[in-house]
Scaffold this motif. Structure first.
Motif, PDB file in Angstrom:
ATOM      1  N   HIS A  12      65.028 -11.460  25.394  1.00 59.86           N
ATOM      2  CA  HIS A  12      66.013 -11.582  24.079  1.00 59.86           C
ATOM      3  C   HIS A  12      67.331 -12.368  24.286  1.00 59.86           C
ATOM      4  CE1 HIS A  12      63.123  -9.384  21.538  1.00 59.86           C
ATOM      5  NE2 HIS A  12      63.165  -8.608  22.394  1.00 59.86           N
ATOM      6  N   SER A  13      67.840 -12.910  23.393  1.00 60.06           N
ATOM      7  CA  SER A  13      69.188 -13.315  23.285  1.00 60.06           C
ATOM      8  C   SER A  13      69.895 -12.674  21.833  1.00 60.06           C
ATOM      9  CB  SER A  13      69.290 -14.948  23.350  1.00 60.06           C
ATOM     10  OG  SER A  13      70.560 -15.115  23.008  1.00 60.06           O
ATOM     11  N   GLN A  14      70.973 -12.019  22.053  1.00 55.39           N
ATOM     12  CA  GLN A  14      71.482 -11.536  20.860  1.00 55.39           C
ATOM     13  C   GLN A  14      70.742 -10.826  19.971  1.00 55.39           C
ATOM     14  OE1 GLN A  14      74.138 -14.810  18.829  1.00 55.39           O
ATOM     15  NE2 GLN A  14      73.455 -15.795  20.963  1.00 55.39           N
ATOM     16  N   GLY A  15      70.022  -9.904  20.596  1.00 56.69           N
ATOM     17  CA  GLY A  15      68.945  -9.382  19.724  1.00 56.69           C
ATOM     18  C   GLY A  15      67.767 -10.102  19.151  1.00 56.69           C
ATOM     19  N   ASP A  16      68.092 -10.600  18.132  1.00 60.25           N
ATOM     20  CA  ASP A  16      67.019 -11.515  17.279  1.00 60.25           C
ATOM     21  C   ASP A  16      67.303 -12.900  17.072  1.00 60.25           C
ATOM     22  OD1 ASP A  16      68.870 -11.147  15.593  1.00 60.25           O
ATOM     23  OD2 ASP A  16      67.780 -10.264  13.951  1.00 60.25           O
ATOM     24  N   GLY A  17      68.113 -13.304  18.060  1.00 58.95           N
ATOM     25  CA  GLY A  17      68.487 -14.709  17.786  1.00 58.95           C
ATOM     26  C   GLY A  17      68.028 -15.607  19.086  1.00 58.95           C
ATOM     27  N   SER A  18      66.856 -15.231  19.761  1.00 59.47           N
ATOM     28  CA  SER A  18      66.475 -15.806  20.850  1.00 59.47           C
ATOM     29  C   SER A  18      65.971 -17.320  20.645  1.00 59.47           C
ATOM     30  CB  SER A  18      65.202 -15.238  21.430  1.00 59.47           C
ATOM     31  OG  SER A  18      65.520 -13.730  21.555  1.00 59.47           O
TER      32      SER A  18
END
Length: 498
Positions: A122-128
Motif C-alpha cells: 500500500h501507499s498512504q493507506g488507500d492511495g496506492s
C-alpha cells in the motif's frame, strides 16, 4: 498528420495513459514512442483510483507458491497456471522497479479477501494507485524519447492484409492519421458501460472495440467483477470502499444490525450475497465502528473523505454499500509477450486477457499485472523494427463513443446475476446499435460480445452467475470470439482497411 507527429511515423504507439501504458513507454526508452491519452495522464485512468494496492509475496511468512495457490483458487478453474506462476514470480522485482522510479510505499503489508497472507503493498493507506501513477507519470514526463499526445482519442486501427498499418484518431485540432505497424492497447476496462460502477466514466471498453473492429480475438468477456462494497450514494462513478477495510475487521450488517458474515470470501461470493439482500428490498452496510472507529481516517483517508462528502462519518456511521462494476477479467487474448492475434497489435493491463485472473480476479493482482505486462510488452517491442509502411488512406472518422444508450441494457441484463431470457433481450437491443454508425456503436459492440459470451457459457463460475444454470460445469474452458462471430450486418465494416 500534425507536423509535430510526422517524425514519429513508424515508431510504436501506445494508446492509454494508465500504469500499463506508462510502464510500456518507460521500458521502451530510449526508443522514440508516441503515447496517446484522451485526457491528461492519470486523469481518467482507473489505475490512479486503485485503493487496494499491489499483491506480491514479500512477507516473511509468504512465498510465490502461496500467492499462486490463492490466485488459482479465486480464478475458479480458468486461470492459465503457467501464466500465473510466471507473472507472480516477477511481482517482487516489479515492486522494486516502482521504487526505483520513486514510488513510496507503506511498511505495513495489507490483507484482502481470499489472500492467505498479508501481501498487499500500500501507499498512504488507500492511495496506492495514485502514488504509483504519480511516480510513473513524473518519470514519463522526464523521458525525452516519450512524446505525449494528451487530448487525442484513437477511433480506429487501420490494417493492411490483416496487419496493423496505422491509427485514425481525433485530436483537439482535427483528424489525425498516424502511420505505424506497432500499436499497444492499454486502455483499461469496461466499468463505464454500467450505471453502477467504480470506474471512470471513460472506461467504456474502447480498446476492446478498437481490437475487435481490427479483427482481433477476445477472451473470457463474460467475466466482469462487481466489487461488493461500493458506497451506495447517488454519486457516479461510485466511491469504492476497499476490501482492505474488511481486511482490518469491518463487518457486513443489514438494516437491523444483524451480521451477514463472509466478509473475506472471494468478491463474487460477497457481491451475490449483498445483491440478494438488495433484491429483497433490504439494505446492507459495512460497519467499521468497532475495528477502526476514530482511526478510520488515519488508515483510509481517501475513503473517509468520500464518506464525509456524502454526509457519512465512518467513525460513527455504518457505510451503505452495494455491488458495482469494477474490473473486467476478459479482454484481448494475448500471449505472454502481450501479442494479440493481429500482427502488430499488443495489449497490456486490464484491456488484455492474459490468463492470470481466470473467472474471478484475486484482489490487488490487477495493478501487479498491469505493471508486469507493461514491462513485458515494452521488452518485446524493443526487439522489433518497423517494416516498410504504405501511407494509410484518410478514412471517414467514426463517431465518438457514448455509452449512455448501452448502460441501462448491460446494468439490467448483465449484472451480478444473468439468465437466458435477459441475455437474449440484451442481444436483441445491442446488435442494431453495434451495427449502426451512431455514437453508441462501439460501446454496443463490446456489450454485444459480452452478452454473447455470457449466453454461450451455460454454467455459473466465478464472476459469471447464471440463475438458470447455477451449477459449475465439470469442464473448465476459456471462451474466445471475434466481432465476426456476433455482427450479422454485411453492410457494416468490421475493420477499417487501408
Amino acid at each position: 498528420m500534425s507536423a509535430d507527429l510526422i517524425h514519429l511515423s513508424g515508431h510504436p504507439v501506445i494508446i492509454g495513459g494508465g500504469i500499463a501504458g506508462l510502464m510500456t513507454a518507460l521500458t521502451l526508452a530510449p526508443e522514440p514512442v508516441l503515447l496517446l491519452s484522451k485526457a491528461p495522464i492519470g486523469y481518467e485512468a482507473a489505475s490512479a483510483w486503485a485503493q487496494g494496492g499491489l499483491a506480491a509475496s514479500l512477507g516473511a511468512d509468504d512465498d510465490v507458491a502461496l500467492h499462486v495457490a490463492d490466485t488459482l483458487a479465486a480464478g475458479d478453474g480458468l486461470c492459465d497456471a503457467g501464466v500465473v506462476q510466471d507473472l507472480l514470480s516477477a511481482a517482487p522485482q516489479a515492486i522494486d522497479t516502482l521504487i526505483r522510479y520513486g514510488a513510496r510505499f507503506d511498511q505495513h503489508l495489507g490483507l484482502e479477501a481470499a489472500h492467505s497472507r498479508r501481501r498487499i503493498v500500500h501507499s498512504q493507506g488507500d492511495g496506492s494507485g495514485r502514488e504509483v501513477m504519480r511516480a510513473l507519470a513524473q518519470a514519463v514526463k522526464q523521458t525525452p524519447s516519450i512524446t505525449l499526445a494528451e487530448g487525442m482519442e484513437a477511433r480506429r486501427l487501420l490494417t493492411e492484409d490483416g496487419i496493423i498499418n496505422g491509427i485514425l484518431a481525433q485530436s483537439e485540432t482535427g483528424v489525425v492519421t498516424i502511420a505505424t505497424d506497432r500499436v499497444v492497447l492499454a486502455t483499461g476496462g469496461v466499468g463505464g458501460l454500467f450505471l453502477d460502477s467504480t470506474n471512470p466514466a471513460g472506461s467504456c471498453g474502447q480498446g476492446l472495440a478498437l481490437a475487435a473492429r481490427a479483427g482481433a480475438r477476445l477472451a473470457d468477456l463474460e467475466f466482469i467483477q462487481f466489487h461488493p462494497t461500493a458506497l451506495d450514494v447517488p454519486l457516479r462513478p461510485m466511491p469504492l470502499i476497499s476490501e482492505a477495510v474488511r481486511g482490518e475487521g469491518a463487518i457486513l450488517i443489514d438494516e437491523t444490525g444483524a451480521r451477514l458474515g463472509g466478509e473475506l470470501e472471494p468478491r463474487d461470493v460477497v457481491a451475490r450475497a449483498i445483491w440478494k439482500h438488495l433484491q429483497q428490498g433490504r439494505r446492507v452496510f459495512l460497519d467499521a465502528r468497532q475495528c477502526l472507529g476514530a482511526r478510520f481516517a488515519e488508515h483510509f483517508p481517501v475513503i473517509a473523505a468520500a464518506c464525509r462528502a456524502n454526509g457519512i462519518d465512518p467513525a460513527t456511521d455504518p457505510l451503505p454499500v452495494r455491488p458495482a462494476a469494477h474490473y473486467h477479467m476478459g479482454g484481448i487474448a494475448v500471449d505472454r509477450s502481450g501479442r494479440s492475434s493481429v500482427a502488430g497489435l499488443w495489449a497490456a493491463g486490464e484491456v488484455a486477457s492474459t490468463g492470470l485472473h481466470g473467472a474471478n480476479r484475486l484482489a490487488s493482482n490487477s495493478l501487479t499485472e498491469a505493471l508486469i505486462t507493461g514491462l513485458r510488452v515494452g521488452e518485446d517491442l524493443s526487439g522489433t523494427s518497423p517494416r516498410r509502411l504504405r501511407k494509410p488512406r484518410i478514412q471517414e472518422l467514426p463517431c465518438s463513443s457514448d455509452p449512455a444508450a448501452v448502460r441501462p441494457i448491460l446494468s439490467r441484463y448483465l449484472g451480478v446475476t444473468r439468465d437466458e431470457a435477459g441475455l437474449h433481450t440484451a442481444i436483441a437491443a445491442l446488435r442494431p446499435l453495434a451495427e449502426s454508425h451512431r455514437e453508441a456503436a462501439d460501446p454496443a459492440l463490446v456489450g454485444l460480445m459480452i452478452a454473447e459470451a455470457a449466453l454461450a457459457r451455460q454454467e455459473s463460475r466465478g464472476a459469471h452467475y447464471r440463475t438458470d444454470f447455477p451449477q459449475k460445469s465439470t469442464i473448465a474452458a476459456r471462451s474466445f470470439l471475434t466481432s465476426e462471430d456476433v455482427l450479422v450486418s454485411s453492410s457494416f465494416p468490421r475493420q477499417v482497411k487501408s
